[in-house]
Write a protein that holds these residues in place. Structure first.
Motif, PDB file in Angstrom:
ATOM      1  N   ARG A  82      -8.470   7.836  -6.781  1.00 14.68           N
ATOM      2  CA  ARG A  82      -7.804   6.518  -6.795  1.00 14.68           C
ATOM      3  C   ARG A  82      -8.321   5.776  -8.016  1.00 14.68           C
ATOM      4  O   ARG A  82      -9.518   5.552  -8.170  1.00 14.68           O
ATOM      5  CB  ARG A  82      -8.116   5.752  -5.517  1.00 14.68           C
ATOM      6  CG  ARG A  82      -7.687   4.283  -5.498  1.00 14.68           C
ATOM      7  CD  ARG A  82      -6.196   4.101  -5.406  1.00 14.68           C
ATOM      8  NE  ARG A  82      -5.845   2.690  -5.393  1.00 14.68           N
ATOM      9  CZ  ARG A  82      -5.549   2.004  -4.267  1.00 14.68           C
ATOM     10  NH1 ARG A  82      -5.565   2.612  -3.091  1.00 14.68           N
ATOM     11  NH2 ARG A  82      -5.238   0.726  -4.328  1.00 14.68           N
ATOM     12  N   GLU A 104       0.814  -1.219   0.000  1.00 10.98           N
ATOM     13  CA  GLU A 104       0.000   0.000   0.000  1.00 10.98           C
ATOM     14  C   GLU A 104       0.845   1.265   0.000  1.00 10.98           C
ATOM     15  O   GLU A 104       0.329   2.358  -0.247  1.00 10.98           O
ATOM     16  CB  GLU A 104      -0.926  -0.001   1.224  1.00 10.98           C
ATOM     17  CG  GLU A 104      -0.230   0.050   2.558  1.00 10.98           C
ATOM     18  CD  GLU A 104       0.243  -1.316   3.032  1.00 10.98           C
ATOM     19  OE1 GLU A 104       0.831  -1.392   4.131  1.00 10.98           O
ATOM     20  OE2 GLU A 104       0.017  -2.298   2.290  1.00 10.98           O
ATOM     21  N   CYS A 129      -2.698  12.811  -6.383  1.00  8.44           N
ATOM     22  CA  CYS A 129      -2.598  13.761  -5.274  1.00  8.44           C
ATOM     23  C   CYS A 129      -2.611  15.189  -5.813  1.00  8.44           C
ATOM     24  O   CYS A 129      -2.183  15.446  -6.944  1.00  8.44           O
ATOM     25  CB  CYS A 129      -1.309  13.528  -4.474  1.00  8.44           C
ATOM     26  SG  CYS A 129      -0.980  11.803  -4.037  1.00  8.44           S
ATOM     27  N   GLN A 154      -2.718   6.305  -7.209  1.00  7.19           N
ATOM     28  CA  GLN A 154      -3.181   7.362  -6.315  1.00  7.19           C
ATOM     29  C   GLN A 154      -2.792   8.724  -6.892  1.00  7.19           C
ATOM     30  O   GLN A 154      -1.613   8.975  -7.159  1.00  7.19           O
ATOM     31  CB  GLN A 154      -2.558   7.186  -4.926  1.00  7.19           C
ATOM     32  CG  GLN A 154      -2.920   8.277  -3.939  1.00  7.19           C
ATOM     33  CD  GLN A 154      -4.397   8.279  -3.607  1.00  7.19           C
ATOM     34  OE1 GLN A 154      -4.945   7.263  -3.205  1.00  7.19           O
ATOM     35  NE2 GLN A 154      -5.041   9.429  -3.782  1.00  7.19           N
ATOM     36  N   HIS A 194      -6.009  14.391  -1.226  1.00  4.44           N
ATOM     37  CA  HIS A 194      -6.477  13.232  -1.989  1.00  4.44           C
ATOM     38  C   HIS A 194      -7.311  13.709  -3.177  1.00  4.44           C
ATOM     39  O   HIS A 194      -8.258  14.470  -3.028  1.00  4.44           O
ATOM     40  CB  HIS A 194      -7.315  12.317  -1.105  1.00  4.44           C
ATOM     41  CG  HIS A 194      -8.001  11.226  -1.870  1.00  4.44           C
ATOM     42  ND1 HIS A 194      -7.340  10.109  -2.325  1.00  4.44           N
ATOM     43  CD2 HIS A 194      -9.293  11.090  -2.265  1.00  4.44           C
ATOM     44  CE1 HIS A 194      -8.191   9.316  -2.968  1.00  4.44           C
ATOM     45  NE2 HIS A 194      -9.398   9.899  -2.948  1.00  4.44           N
ATOM     46  N   CYS A 223       2.827  13.829  -4.286  1.00  7.33           N
ATOM     47  CA  CYS A 223       2.430  12.823  -3.308  1.00  7.33           C
ATOM     48  C   CYS A 223       3.527  12.660  -2.260  1.00  7.33           C
ATOM     49  O   CYS A 223       4.723  12.843  -2.555  1.00  7.33           O
ATOM     50  CB  CYS A 223       2.178  11.484  -3.996  1.00  7.33           C
ATOM     51  SG  CYS A 223       0.735  11.457  -5.077  1.00  7.33           S
TER      52      CYS A 223
END
Length: 420
Positions: free
Chosen positions: A296, A209, A270, A268, A293, A274
Motif C-alpha cells: 500500500r 476505500e 495486488c 493498492q 496483498h 486487483c
C-alpha cells in the motif's frame, strides 16, 4: 556643510537614548537534497537565527526551530507538507516546496520571507522494492534475469491544470492522475483519495476505500489507460514494465482562506489483478485476500488554487460582491487597511434616502414651530386693543346734556336741572 547643526542633532539623538535598529536577518542560500521519501533542506543565514522555518500552511507539522546558529536544516516527507512533484521530460521528478522563514519564534514580522526550494529526483531513485525477495528468479525474453517485479515500481500522483500548470482558478478544468510504472503482473487500484486544507482543520473525501467516487459532481470516477514501456523483438512477458494511468478531470475547488489544495491517495498493489468493484452497488466491498496483498503506497501532491471572483477576506464577506475581480479585491483590501469606509451602491442610496427623510422632517417641524409662534403673537395683540377702560366714554358721539362729565363731590343731594 552645516557642521554645528549636524553636531547638535547628533547630541540630541545621543541625549534621548535613541538606538539604531539593526538590519533584519537575511537568507543567504537554500540547498535541497531529495530522496524518494524525503526532501532535505539547508538554509544559510547571515546571522545567528532564533526563529522558525516551516513549510507554508504546515506550521505545526513541518517545522524546524533555530538554535542561534546561522545554519538551519529542515526535513520534509515527499508525501506531505505541501511538497509538489512535477514529472520532467527526461524521466526525473522535480520536487518543490514553499518555505516560510519566520525571524522570531512566536511573532510574525515584515522581515519574514517566503522562499521556494526545488530539487530534482532522478528516475532510478524513484523505484520502490515492494515484492518479497524470496521469489524465484525468472528468465524473460529479453535475456535478463529478474526477480518478479524486483525494485522496478514507480508510483506518483499528478495534479495540475491544462498543460500541467501548477496553478488554476476555481472552476477551471483540473486533471488528477495516478501514474504507475510497474511489471504487468502487478495489479493496481487507487483508493482513499482525500482533499486536504493543509492545516488539518478540513478535508473532503473524493474516493472511498473501494476506489469509488463519493460525489461525481466534485470528482468523477477514474479512467484507466495502459501503455507498454518495454518493447522489443521478443515475445511479450507478463513481467514486462507497463505504465498504468488512472486519470480524471474535475472543476477546481478550494477550501476557504487557503491558497493551496492538497490531495492524498492510496495506491493498492495486488499480486495479479486487483478485485473489481461495482460502484453502483453501495453494499459491495473491496476485499483483497492477504496472499494477494502486495503493498500500500501513499501518494501526495498539491496545487495552487485562486478564486478572484470569491471574497476570501472575512472583512469583505458582508458586501457579497460576486463579481469582484482580483484587482478590485486587492484595492479594497488596501483601502480598508488605510481606514477608508467602503459602502455598496445600494447601501449608499439607502443612506441618502434616510438622510433626505430626516432633513424633510426637520423642515416640517421648523415650519410648524414658526406658524405656531406667529399665531400666538397675533392673538395677544388683538386682545390688548379690544379691551375698554372704565374711565373712558362708552361712545364718542353721545354727550351728556349737561355738558361734559365731571366728577362732582357728593354732598347729600344731587343737582338736577329744572324742567319746564
Amino acid at each position: 556643510m552645516d557642521w554645528p547643526r549636524i553636531l547638535f542633532v547628533s547630541f540630541l539623538i545621543g541625549a534621548t537614548g535613541t538606538s539604531v535598529r539593526p538590519p533584519p536577518n537575511h537568507v543567504v542560500s537554500i540547498s535541497a537534497n531529495c530522496t524518494r521519501d524525503f526532501m532535505n533542506l539547508r538554509l544559510d543565514l547571515d546571522r545567528p537565527f532564533k526563529g522558525v522555518v516551516f513549510a507554508k500552511e504546515f506550521a505545526e507539522e513541518c517545522h524546524s526551530r533555530g538554535n542561534l546558529t546561522s545554519i538551519i536544516s529542515l526535513r520534509l516527507p515527499t508525501s506531505g507538507c505541501g511538497v509538489r512533484s512535477e514529472p520532467q521530460e527526461d524521466g526525473s521528478m522535480e520536487l518543490s516546496v514553499r518555505i516560510v522563514v519566520q525571524m522570531d519564534g512566536k511573532l510574525r514580522q515584515s522581515a519574514d520571507v517566503v522562499k521556494i526550494a526545488k530539487c530534482s529526483l532522478p528516475s532510478d531513485m524513484m523505484n520502490m522494492n515492494v515484492i518479497s525477495s524470496n521469489e524465484k528468479p525468472v528468465r524473460n525474453g529479453r535475456m535478463k534475469t529478474d526477480i518478479a517485479g524486483s525494485s522496478r515500481v514507480r508510483v506518483w500522483l499528478e495534479l495540475g491544470g491544462s498543460g500541467g500548470t501548477g496553478s488554476v482558478e476555481v472552476g477551471q478544468a483540473t486533471t488528477l492522475g495516478v501514474r504507475a510504472i510497474l511489471p504487468g503482473s502487478v495489479g493496481v487500484r487507487v483508493v482513499d483519495c482525500i482533499a486536504l486544507d493543509g492545516l488539518g482543520e478540513a478535508s473532503q473525501k473524493l474516493l472511498d476505500e473501494r476506489g469509488c467516487p463519493i460525489d461525481e459532481q466534485v470528482m468523477p470516477a477514474l479512467l484507466v489507460r495502459f501503455r507498454p514501456i518495454e518493447e522489443g523483438w521478443s515475445k511479450p512477458h507478463k513481467d514486462d514494465l507497463v505504465e498504468k494511468l488512472f486519470q480524471t478531470t474535475f472543476p477546481a475547488f478550494k477550501f476557504p482562506d487557503r491558497e493551496h489544495l492538497h490531495v492524498s491517495c492510496g495506491v493498492q498493489l495486488c499480486r495479479g489483478r486487483c478485485p473489481k468493484v461495482d460502484c453502483r452497488r453501495r453494499d459491495e466491498r473491496f476485499i483483497l485476500p492477504s496472499e494477494r496483498h502486495l503493498a500500500r503506497i501513499e501518494v501526495f501532491n498539491s496545487l495552487a488554487v485562486s478564486a478572484p471572483q470569491i471574497e476570501l477576506d472575512s472583512r469583505t464577506r458582508g458586501d457579497r460582491r460576486g463579481n469582484m475581480t482580483l484587482e478590485q479585491y486587492q484595492k479594497l483590501k488596501k483601502m480598508r487597511s488605510e481606514g477608508t469606509l467602503c459602502l455598496s451602491q445600494s447601501f449608499l442610496a439607502l443612506s441618502f434616502c434616510i438622510l433626505g427623510v430626516i432633513f424633510l422632517v426637520a423642515i416640517i417641524v421648523a415650519l410648524c414651530c414658526l406658524l405656531r409662534s406667529r399665531m400666538q403673537n397675533n392673538h395677544g395683540s388683538s386682545y390688548r386693543t379690544s379691551g375698554a377702560s372704565i374711565f373712558s366714554s362708552s361712545s364718542s358721539g353721545s354727550q351728556s346734556r349737561f355738558g361734559s362729565k365731571l366728577l362732582i363731590p357728593y354732598s347729600g343731594s344731587l343737582p338736577y336741572g329744572r324742567v319746564y
